[in-house]
Enzyme design. Structure first.
Site: not given
Ligand SMILES: *Cc1c(COP(=O)(O)O)cnc(C)c1O
Length: 371
Positions: A51, A103, A171, A196
């Site tokens: 962990r 998001y 982000d 992504k």
């Molecule tokens: C998809 C996304 C998230 C969350 O990510 P996950 O891997 O799906 O938990 C956060 N911020 C943005 C801008 C995103 O596109």
């Protein structure tokens, strides 16, 4: 020595020094506990319990850290990273500023959970106006914002936040560290989903926090160990394996987005087209100054859910799917997830198909949908 360019950095990021007989990227180390030194215990080696740490994860963290220009800790998903950062930094009575067009699950988390534990949550649109930062502990921005693709001038925002004593987190999901380096732009922290474009194969979830502040990262790592939202070794290895092609994938995705943006701009059946790389897009002046490359995602409106359905049904190369940044072109009508977007609003993520094929397919599918 001259600095390496993006493709070179991607194929080398986080790899161990070459050792005869060893692989380029070592395979995943599957372990919960590790053997301990009988006398010194966990003090003798970095690996004690899975962990807290794992050698496969450390290599991935070194790789993403190199690309972001800071140190990095990975989480089981982007949401785990973002909520982990928010809960590490914020205490009851603190104020946080979040994007009102960012998001959606982050906004929901803020109003449900953060507000519930006494954190004051302020929302501001990505393009502003932003509130007075006096008394604000953390400003989180998303640029380009998902799904609307608005952009904020990060150095200008950092200047205002720093003057008020607030931390800034960016982000970086949509841009990826090749598209923009928020730590170089002055941000204290980067958070992102690696689900992504960063990993880009639609086969894993990943999140991370990066920073140049050892103090902040130690706190984030402590939170991660305490709450346990860690990435498994196999997913860490898969993610690292995918990073090697990031430069190539993004180059094709950006080229495809540019071609589709040019096509969509000429279509009378398409409204509200947004792509920060289009010279007449409102985000273009700031995006072209602070970003190193444009994203493979664009968004537009087809008027209603029915026309979106006809478009997706007719398209051979555009998969109906959420998420973005993968090898395959996909599109998502965000309103079907309860997002606060218009019913015909579509976020389209360009894959790495050949540009001519994609343009032909989207043109034909729009013609069918338009009938
Ligand atoms: C998809 C996304 C998230 C969350 O990510 P996950 O891997 O799906 O938990 C956060 N911020 C943005 C801008 C995103 O596109």
């Amino acid at each position: 020595m001259t600095a390496d360019h993006d493709g070179t950095r991607c194929v080398r990021a986080g790899l161990p020094e070459p050792e005869p007989g060893e692989p380029f990227l070592p395979g995943p180390v599957f372990a919960a506990p590790y053997h301990l030194d009988p006398w010194m215990g966990p003090a003798a080696a970095p690996n004690g319990y899975g962990r807290a740490d794992n050698p496969t994860r450390r290599l991935l963290e070194a790789a993403i850290g190199e690309l972001e220009g800071g140190d990095c800790r990975v989480f089981a998903s982007g949401q785990a990273a973002i909520t982990g950062l928010l809960l590490t930094v914020l205490r009851p009575g603190d104020t946080v500023v979040l994007p009102s067009d960012g998001y959606f699950p982050v906004r929901t988390f803020a109003t449900d959970t953060l507000a519930g534990v006494g954190v004051r949550v302020l929302f501001a649109p990505t393009v502003g106006p932003y509130p007075d930062f006096d008394g604000v502990r953390l400003v989180l921005v998303e640029t380009p914002a998902n799904p609307g693709l608005d952009v904020v001038d990060v150095p200008a925002l950092v200047g205002r936040a720093r003057a008020a004593g607030a931390l800034v987190a960016v982000d970086n999901t949509t841009a990826t560290p090749l598209g923009q380096r928020p730590l170089d732009l002055g941000a204290d922290l980067v958070v992102a989903s690696g689900t992504k474009a960063l990993t880009g194969h639609s086969d894993l979830l990943l999140g991370y926090v990066a920073s140049r502040s050892a103090e902040l990262l130690t706190a984030v790592a402590g939170w991660r160990t305490a709450t346990g939202a860690v990435l498994g070794a196999f997913d860490a290895w898969l993610a690292h394996r995918s990073l090697g092609t990031l430069d190539l994938r993004l180059a094709r995705q950006t080229a495809n987005a540019q071609a589709l943006a040019r096509l969509l701009a000429t279509r009378p059946d398409v409204t509200g087209l947004r792509w920060p790389g289009l010279p007449d897009d409102p985000a273009y002046p700031v995006a072209s100054a602070q970003m190193r490359r444009m994203p493979g995602v664009l968004c537009f409106d087809l008027g209603d859910a029915d026309r979106v359905g006809r478009f997706l049904d007719a398209a051979r190369l555009v998969a109906a799917a959420t998420s973005f940044g993968g090898l395959h072109t996909s599109a998502d009508r965000r309103a079907q997830w309860g997002d606060d977007t218009a019913p015909g609003f579509l976020r389209l993520s360009c894959g790495v198909e050949d540009t001519a094929d994609l343009v032909a397919d989207v043109t034909a599918a729009l013609d069918v949908a338009h009938r």
